[in-house]
Scaffold this motif. Sequence first.
Motif, PDB file in Angstrom:
ATOM      1  N   ARG A  38     -20.719  34.975 -28.785  1.00 22.38           N
ATOM      2  CA  ARG A  38     -21.700  33.905 -28.604  1.00 22.38           C
ATOM      3  C   ARG A  38     -22.244  33.379 -29.928  1.00 22.38           C
ATOM      4  O   ARG A  38     -23.269  32.728 -29.945  1.00 22.38           O
ATOM      5  N   GLU A  94     -32.388  22.308 -17.860  1.00 24.51           N
ATOM      6  CA  GLU A  94     -33.206  23.466 -18.213  1.00 24.51           C
ATOM      7  C   GLU A  94     -33.109  23.784 -19.705  1.00 24.51           C
ATOM      8  O   GLU A  94     -34.105  24.158 -20.324  1.00 24.51           O
ATOM      9  N   MET A  95     -31.913  23.639 -20.281  1.00 27.27           N
ATOM     10  CA  MET A  95     -31.778  23.848 -21.726  1.00 27.27           C
ATOM     11  C   MET A  95     -32.548  22.772 -22.490  1.00 27.27           C
ATOM     12  O   MET A  95     -33.241  23.074 -23.465  1.00 27.27           O
ATOM     13  N   GLY A  98     -36.123  23.454 -22.625  1.00 24.15           N
ATOM     14  CA  GLY A  98     -36.480  24.737 -23.223  1.00 24.15           C
ATOM     15  C   GLY A  98     -36.775  25.816 -22.197  1.00 24.15           C
ATOM     16  O   GLY A  98     -37.271  26.891 -22.541  1.00 24.15           O
ATOM     17  N   LYS A  99     -36.437  25.573 -20.934  1.00 24.87           N
ATOM     18  CA  LYS A  99     -36.661  26.559 -19.880  1.00 24.87           C
ATOM     19  C   LYS A  99     -35.542  27.592 -19.811  1.00 24.87           C
ATOM     20  O   LYS A  99     -35.704  28.642 -19.203  1.00 24.87           O
ATOM     21  N   ALA A 100     -34.408  27.275 -20.371  1.00 23.29           N
ATOM     22  CA  ALA A 100     -33.262  28.191 -20.438  1.00 23.29           C
ATOM     23  C   ALA A 100     -32.751  28.168 -21.876  1.00 23.29           C
ATOM     24  O   ALA A 100     -32.756  27.110 -22.509  1.00 23.29           O
ATOM     25  N   PRO A 101     -32.326  29.316 -22.383  1.00 22.82           N
ATOM     26  CA  PRO A 101     -31.772  29.313 -23.737  1.00 22.82           C
ATOM     27  C   PRO A 101     -30.438  28.574 -23.768  1.00 22.82           C
ATOM     28  O   PRO A 101     -29.738  28.509 -22.758  1.00 22.82           O
ATOM     29  N   PHE A 102     -30.113  28.030 -24.912  1.00 24.40           N
ATOM     30  CA  PHE A 102     -28.819  27.374 -25.080  1.00 24.40           C
ATOM     31  C   PHE A 102     -27.742  28.446 -24.966  1.00 24.40           C
ATOM     32  O   PHE A 102     -27.731  29.398 -25.725  1.00 24.40           O
ATOM     33  N   GLY A 103     -26.881  28.308 -23.984  1.00 21.58           N
ATOM     34  CA  GLY A 103     -25.809  29.285 -23.808  1.00 21.58           C
ATOM     35  C   GLY A 103     -25.421  29.439 -22.353  1.00 21.58           C
ATOM     36  O   GLY A 103     -25.633  28.545 -21.537  1.00 21.58           O
ATOM     37  N   ASP A 105     -26.350  32.058 -20.191  1.00 21.25           N
ATOM     38  CA  ASP A 105     -27.181  32.883 -19.319  1.00 21.25           C
ATOM     39  C   ASP A 105     -27.246  32.253 -17.932  1.00 21.25           C
ATOM     40  O   ASP A 105     -27.490  31.059 -17.794  1.00 21.25           O
TER      41      ASP A 105
END
Length: 184
Positions: A38, A94-95, A98-103, A105
């Motif tokens: 990653r 969501e990315m 900023g609610k989900a990390p970039f990637g 997950d």
Amino acid sequence: MNRNTVKSLTFSVLLLVSGASIIFTNARTFANTLVADRQPSRTVVRVAQSNNVDTTTIEQSIINKINQYRASRGLSVLSRNISIDSQSKKHSQEMAKGKAPFGHDGFKERVQATGLAYSGGAAENVAFNMGFGDPATKAVEGWLKSPQHRQNIEGKYDETGIGVAVNNKGEVFFTQIFISSSQQ
């Protein structure tokens, strides 16, 4: 450069996270999960920033570019699926917020949430960029230069979905999910 010149420029950034993929031994288990390294790769170029981004046009452009690439390699084109689009779009949004990390997950949950019966596996590519006049081309070029992302693009998949979201900073987030819904 004076201070005013610096304010009028922004950095164009293309950031990719190695593609995720799942290979199934059967349609109900995630027996062999393959997630590549990653560590992101970066490309930085200076251009003027533009916040006028049409996500629907970008999404269609990506689908067209991916299918053109696949056809040039003698691979079948991918059918766009609204259920996959929905999960891809949600992740990109969501990315962007900023609610989900970039990637990647939550990748397994996104695939399950499509509600599709699939047998051959699933994969996901994500990207981030800003400041490019053609963000779709930059994302696809970046994916094709990355062995893990290119492997997903060239995979034995028959359906795909793409979701693009832009935040108030003009950052563009991309999620493309690939699913094999039939034995190929």
